[in-house]
Design a protein around this motif. Sequence first.
Motif, PDB file in Angstrom:
ATOM      1  N   UNK A 272       0.885  -1.131   0.154  1.00 60.33           N
ATOM      2  CA  UNK A 272      -0.016   0.077  -0.059  1.00 60.33           C
ATOM      3  C   UNK A 272       0.964   1.432  -0.149  1.00 60.33           C
ATOM      4  N   UNK A 273       2.256   1.212   0.442  1.00 63.85           N
ATOM      5  CA  UNK A 273       3.112   2.388   0.255  1.00 63.85           C
ATOM      6  C   UNK A 273       2.487   3.295   1.714  1.00 63.85           C
ATOM      7  N   UNK A 274       1.852   2.786   2.618  1.00 63.28           N
ATOM      8  CA  UNK A 274       1.522   3.589   3.625  1.00 63.28           C
ATOM      9  C   UNK A 274       2.818   3.992   4.496  1.00 63.28           C
ATOM     10  N   UNK A 275       3.638   3.074   5.007  1.00 63.44           N
ATOM     11  CA  UNK A 275       4.739   3.479   5.669  1.00 63.44           C
ATOM     12  C   UNK A 275       5.564   4.518   5.073  1.00 63.44           C
ATOM     13  N   UNK A 276       5.969   4.531   3.944  1.00 62.05           N
ATOM     14  CA  UNK A 276       6.600   5.699   3.530  1.00 62.05           C
ATOM     15  C   UNK A 276       6.128   6.978   3.500  1.00 62.05           C
ATOM     16  N   UNK A 277       4.677   7.015   3.242  1.00 62.32           N
ATOM     17  CA  UNK A 277       4.081   8.221   3.189  1.00 62.32           C
ATOM     18  C   UNK A 277       3.758   8.627   4.810  1.00 62.32           C
ATOM     19  N   UNK A 278       3.817   7.800   5.879  1.00 56.45           N
ATOM     20  CA  UNK A 278       3.583   8.355   7.306  1.00 56.45           C
ATOM     21  C   UNK A 278       5.044   8.366   8.070  1.00 56.45           C
ATOM     22  N   UNK A 279       6.110   8.203   7.485  1.00 55.00           N
ATOM     23  CA  UNK A 279       7.366   8.041   8.257  1.00 55.00           C
ATOM     24  C   UNK A 279       7.693   9.464   8.873  1.00 55.00           C
ATOM     25  N   UNK A 280       7.526  10.576   7.916  1.00 58.79           N
ATOM     26  CA  UNK A 280       7.880  11.753   8.632  1.00 58.79           C
ATOM     27  C   UNK A 280       6.731  12.318   9.748  1.00 58.79           C
ATOM     28  N   UNK A 281       5.528  11.991   9.597  1.00 62.36           N
ATOM     29  CA  UNK A 281       4.422  12.021  10.491  1.00 62.36           C
ATOM     30  C   UNK A 281       5.052  11.358  11.800  1.00 62.36           C
TER      31      UNK A 281
ATOM     32  N   UNK B 159       6.368  21.484  15.501  1.00 59.86           N
ATOM     33  CA  UNK B 159       6.245  20.067  15.279  1.00 59.86           C
ATOM     34  C   UNK B 159       4.491  20.197  14.593  1.00 59.86           C
ATOM     35  N   UNK B 160       3.817  20.958  15.726  1.00 64.19           N
ATOM     36  CA  UNK B 160       2.189  20.844  15.110  1.00 64.19           C
ATOM     37  C   UNK B 160       1.883  21.733  13.694  1.00 64.19           C
ATOM     38  N   UNK B 161       2.923  22.718  13.683  1.00 64.10           N
ATOM     39  CA  UNK B 161       2.510  23.603  12.204  1.00 64.10           C
ATOM     40  C   UNK B 161       3.003  22.506  11.176  1.00 64.10           C
ATOM     41  N   UNK B 162       4.173  21.855  11.489  1.00 62.21           N
ATOM     42  CA  UNK B 162       4.589  20.968  10.096  1.00 62.21           C
ATOM     43  C   UNK B 162       3.841  19.858  10.027  1.00 62.21           C
ATOM     44  N   UNK B 163       3.081  19.270  11.055  1.00 61.37           N
ATOM     45  CA  UNK B 163       2.505  17.903  10.949  1.00 61.37           C
ATOM     46  C   UNK B 163       1.573  17.814   9.741  1.00 61.37           C
ATOM     47  N   UNK B 164       0.710  18.613   9.981  1.00 58.42           N
ATOM     48  CA  UNK B 164      -0.514  18.726   8.829  1.00 58.42           C
ATOM     49  C   UNK B 164      -0.009  18.714   7.404  1.00 58.42           C
TER      50      UNK B 164
END
Length: 219
Positions: free
Chosen positions: A157-166, A202-207
């Motif tokens: 699904x490629x989920x890991x790569x997409x959510x690593x920064x979060x 962090x809270x600004x960058x997360x979204x």
Amino acid sequence: MYLIANIIVCVCALIGFIFGGIKFFRPRQALYAQMITLSLGCIAFGRLFTIVSLLTGGNIINNVQIGFLGMIGSLMFFFSSNFGTVDSLLDDRSKAFLKYRLIAFAAPVAVIVMYVLLFLMSDISILWKIQGGVLALFALPASYFNLKHLIFPDVDFGVVRCLRPYNLLALIYTAAIFTECYAMSRDNEVLTLVCCCITGIITVAMMPLIVRGNKKWRT
């Protein structure tokens, strides 16, 4: 300085919450993104309670603050976003992924070590020992899945790569609020301000990272 520190976090988290609400609280949007948005809402409104307490002469060092629940709420949503909506897509519980499940325990172990060294073995008030313990309790499962999904191999699904920064930001956030609580227990305004600046960034960058990851996941 405590007022300035909490205003920074409140404003930054509120920006992220509004941005996430506009982007993700629509039909057919990712549930995990909605949960992360709600975590930012918990941070913003928790800090708002603290700001009101400070402006009305409240003592946030020696009294339990309602705003503390904002930290707990954010960790609950971080946990839910990973465990409830993403983990089943990644981990089929096979032996092939056992080492990643085991390595991920390093995060909750680090939380326990931090609590023991900074709170339990420290000469601070019983109030902060309890508050630090409650925060650690909720940080344990959240940090486990944040680290697990940070190191987990990519799958179909490629989920890991997409959510690593979060997940990386979520781990830094957990360390920042834990350190902030320690700083407050010592009435260290400078360290509290530093931790709140980190939390605000962090809270600004997360979204934006979630928006970017969500687009990559869908393409």
